[in-house]
Design a protein around this motif. Structure first.
Motif, PDB file in Angstrom:
ATOM      1  N   ARG A 258      65.925  60.040 150.352  1.00 43.54           N
ATOM      2  CA  ARG A 258      66.863  58.475 150.951  1.00 43.54           C
ATOM      3  C   ARG A 258      65.781  57.696 151.337  1.00 43.54           C
ATOM      4  O   ARG A 258      66.004  56.405 150.879  1.00 43.54           O
ATOM      5  CB  ARG A 258      67.881  58.938 152.200  1.00 43.54           C
ATOM      6  N   ALA A 259      64.819  57.953 151.837  1.00 45.12           N
ATOM      7  CA  ALA A 259      63.869  56.990 152.487  1.00 45.12           C
ATOM      8  C   ALA A 259      63.241  56.353 151.194  1.00 45.12           C
ATOM      9  O   ALA A 259      62.564  55.316 151.259  1.00 45.12           O
ATOM     10  CB  ALA A 259      62.652  57.824 153.475  1.00 45.12           C
ATOM     11  N   ILE A 260      62.804  57.059 150.124  1.00 45.64           N
ATOM     12  CA  ILE A 260      61.906  56.467 149.215  1.00 45.64           C
ATOM     13  C   ILE A 260      62.815  56.016 148.007  1.00 45.64           C
ATOM     14  O   ILE A 260      62.301  55.556 147.088  1.00 45.64           O
ATOM     15  CB  ILE A 260      60.908  57.491 148.579  1.00 45.64           C
ATOM     16  N   ASP A 261      64.177  56.147 148.229  1.00 43.42           N
ATOM     17  CA  ASP A 261      65.038  55.424 147.162  1.00 43.42           C
ATOM     18  C   ASP A 261      64.794  53.810 147.134  1.00 43.42           C
ATOM     19  O   ASP A 261      64.996  53.204 147.906  1.00 43.42           O
ATOM     20  CB  ASP A 261      66.506  55.585 147.583  1.00 43.42           C
TER      21      ASP A 261
ATOM     22  N   LEU B  33      55.648  63.901 147.737  1.00 47.68           N
ATOM     23  CA  LEU B  33      55.163  63.954 146.592  1.00 47.68           C
ATOM     24  C   LEU B  33      56.258  64.284 145.444  1.00 47.68           C
ATOM     25  O   LEU B  33      56.506  63.607 144.359  1.00 47.68           O
ATOM     26  CB  LEU B  33      53.998  64.642 146.269  1.00 47.68           C
ATOM     27  N   SER B  34      56.751  65.530 145.645  1.00 45.63           N
ATOM     28  CA  SER B  34      58.054  66.082 144.757  1.00 45.63           C
ATOM     29  C   SER B  34      59.066  64.946 144.736  1.00 45.63           C
ATOM     30  O   SER B  34      59.582  65.013 143.494  1.00 45.63           O
ATOM     31  CB  SER B  34      58.352  67.404 145.487  1.00 45.63           C
ATOM     32  N   ALA B  35      59.340  64.591 145.872  1.00 49.03           N
ATOM     33  CA  ALA B  35      60.617  63.613 146.028  1.00 49.03           C
ATOM     34  C   ALA B  35      60.293  62.356 145.222  1.00 49.03           C
ATOM     35  O   ALA B  35      61.203  61.906 144.356  1.00 49.03           O
ATOM     36  CB  ALA B  35      61.068  63.394 147.208  1.00 49.03           C
ATOM     37  N   MET B  36      59.023  61.776 145.192  1.00 51.06           N
ATOM     38  CA  MET B  36      58.589  60.908 144.550  1.00 51.06           C
ATOM     39  C   MET B  36      58.743  60.852 142.865  1.00 51.06           C
ATOM     40  O   MET B  36      59.050  60.010 142.179  1.00 51.06           O
ATOM     41  CB  MET B  36      57.087  60.096 144.871  1.00 51.06           C
ATOM     42  N   GLU B  37      58.231  62.221 142.521  1.00 49.42           N
ATOM     43  CA  GLU B  37      58.240  62.456 141.153  1.00 49.42           C
ATOM     44  C   GLU B  37      59.630  62.501 140.622  1.00 49.42           C
ATOM     45  O   GLU B  37      59.776  61.893 139.454  1.00 49.42           O
ATOM     46  CB  GLU B  37      57.651  63.553 140.766  1.00 49.42           C
ATOM     47  N   GLN B  38      60.532  63.172 141.342  1.00 54.33           N
ATOM     48  CA  GLN B  38      62.141  63.361 140.866  1.00 54.33           C
ATOM     49  C   GLN B  38      62.591  61.732 140.787  1.00 54.33           C
ATOM     50  O   GLN B  38      63.485  61.644 140.143  1.00 54.33           O
ATOM     51  CB  GLN B  38      62.756  64.075 141.937  1.00 54.33           C
ATOM     52  N   ALA B  39      62.326  60.701 141.884  1.00 52.24           N
ATOM     53  CA  ALA B  39      62.832  59.423 141.853  1.00 52.24           C
ATOM     54  C   ALA B  39      61.861  58.468 140.840  1.00 52.24           C
ATOM     55  O   ALA B  39      62.407  57.455 140.829  1.00 52.24           O
ATOM     56  CB  ALA B  39      62.678  58.960 143.386  1.00 52.24           C
ATOM     57  N   GLY B  40      60.905  58.777 140.468  1.00 54.36           N
ATOM     58  CA  GLY B  40      60.144  57.875 139.570  1.00 54.36           C
ATOM     59  C   GLY B  40      59.353  56.990 140.266  1.00 54.36           C
ATOM     60  O   GLY B  40      59.082  55.770 139.778  1.00 54.36           O
TER      61      GLY B  40
ATOM     62  N   ARG C 212      47.378  64.943 137.337  1.00 55.93           N
ATOM     63  CA  ARG C 212      48.383  65.267 136.420  1.00 55.93           C
ATOM     64  C   ARG C 212      49.199  64.205 135.914  1.00 55.93           C
ATOM     65  O   ARG C 212      50.066  64.063 135.032  1.00 55.93           O
ATOM     66  CB  ARG C 212      49.625  66.188 137.251  1.00 55.93           C
ATOM     67  N   GLY C 213      48.852  62.726 136.511  1.00 52.58           N
ATOM     68  CA  GLY C 213      49.586  61.498 135.998  1.00 52.58           C
ATOM     69  C   GLY C 213      50.791  61.326 136.583  1.00 52.58           C
ATOM     70  O   GLY C 213      51.474  60.509 136.385  1.00 52.58           O
ATOM     71  N   GLU C 214      51.271  62.074 137.750  1.00 46.80           N
ATOM     72  CA  GLU C 214      52.598  62.069 138.472  1.00 46.80           C
ATOM     73  C   GLU C 214      52.649  60.849 139.439  1.00 46.80           C
ATOM     74  O   GLU C 214      53.535  60.072 139.468  1.00 46.80           O
ATOM     75  CB  GLU C 214      52.867  63.069 139.172  1.00 46.80           C
ATOM     76  N   ILE C 215      51.314  60.420 140.022  1.00 43.49           N
ATOM     77  CA  ILE C 215      51.206  59.390 140.951  1.00 43.49           C
ATOM     78  C   ILE C 215      50.025  58.560 140.798  1.00 43.49           C
ATOM     79  O   ILE C 215      49.084  58.939 140.160  1.00 43.49           O
ATOM     80  CB  ILE C 215      51.481  59.683 142.449  1.00 43.49           C
ATOM     81  N   ASP C 216      50.139  57.261 141.246  1.00 42.24           N
ATOM     82  CA  ASP C 216      48.818  56.505 141.361  1.00 42.24           C
ATOM     83  C   ASP C 216      48.539  56.366 142.956  1.00 42.24           C
ATOM     84  O   ASP C 216      49.317  56.123 143.689  1.00 42.24           O
ATOM     85  CB  ASP C 216      49.291  55.321 140.943  1.00 42.24           C
TER      86      ASP C 216
END
Length: 212
Positions: free
Chosen positions: A59-62, A90-97, A149-153
């Motif tokens: 919810r926070a990163i939405d 990080l996992s939540a960020m990956e799922q949310a893009g 892995r290219g998942e985040i910057d």
């Protein structure tokens, strides 16, 4: 810019929230007790939850453009609080893009230990605060692995000794084998302003910087 802040009620995290609002950003704070930031008014969105609560993290990163971690701990016993929380974020960020992630760790983490000037600080890191720095190292490793892995910057900021002083509006950035002379101290407010300045010039470029 929409910024989600974790560790928002800590001394550095609160300054990040305050300064981001002053700059006109939209801020969402993830926190255990929403009353702690009630004085900031309706301008800040407060999401209540534990760092183990994936639903509240989501919810926070939405809708966020950038996620910032100012998480810290004073627990000197062996623990994985920071690394576990960071991995969950990080996992939540990956799922949310959500791609952009900035984290405050500490000078002395990873390969920067040899560039700590104070012998006393080196002793503290290797003795009484050993477990705190060990988990910060694990936290950084999780961030770097996600970046590779290219998942985040990512941006990892390793500040020197943090003070409550008024901001100077200036700082020294150190990378790689660069060293600084003298006392390695910096105001928390300057760390907050540095991160917000970098947010205004995305991407971070998977950057790790020592800040004094």
């Amino acid at each position: 810019m929409r910024i989600a802040v974790f560790g928002s009620t800590g001394r550095t995290g609160r300054l990040l929230c305050e300064h981001a609002l002053e700059r006109g950003h939209e801020v969402t704070a993830h926190l255990r007790n929403p009353e702690k930031l009630a004085d900031l008014g309706p301008a800040i969105v407060r999401v209540e939850g534990e760092l183990s609560d994936m639903a509240s993290i989501a919810r926070a990163i939405d809708g966020a453009d950038v996620v910032v971690s100012a998480l810290g701990t004073v627990d000197r016993k062996a623990n994985t609080v920071l690394s576990d929380a960071t991995t969950a974020i990080l996992s939540a960020m990956e799922q949310a893009g959500v791609r952009h992630f900035a984290a405050v760790t500490s000078l002395g983490c990873g390969d920067s230990y040899g560039r700590v000037n104070s012998r006393l600080m080196k002793l503290v890191i290797r003795t009484v605060a050993k477990q705190i720095w060990a988990d910060k190292d694990r936290q950084e490793q999780a961030i770097m692995q996600a970046g590779s892995r290219g998942e985040i910057d990512f941006l990892i900021v390793r500040p020197g000794g943090l003070t409550e002083a008024e901001p100077r509006g200036s700082w020294t950035e150190l990378r790689g084998g660069q060293r600084s002379k003298g006392r390695q101290m910096i105001a928390r407010a300057d760390v907050a302003d540095y991160i917000l300045g970098r947010i205004g010039n995305l991407p971070f470029g998977n950057d790790t910087v020592m800040l004094v």
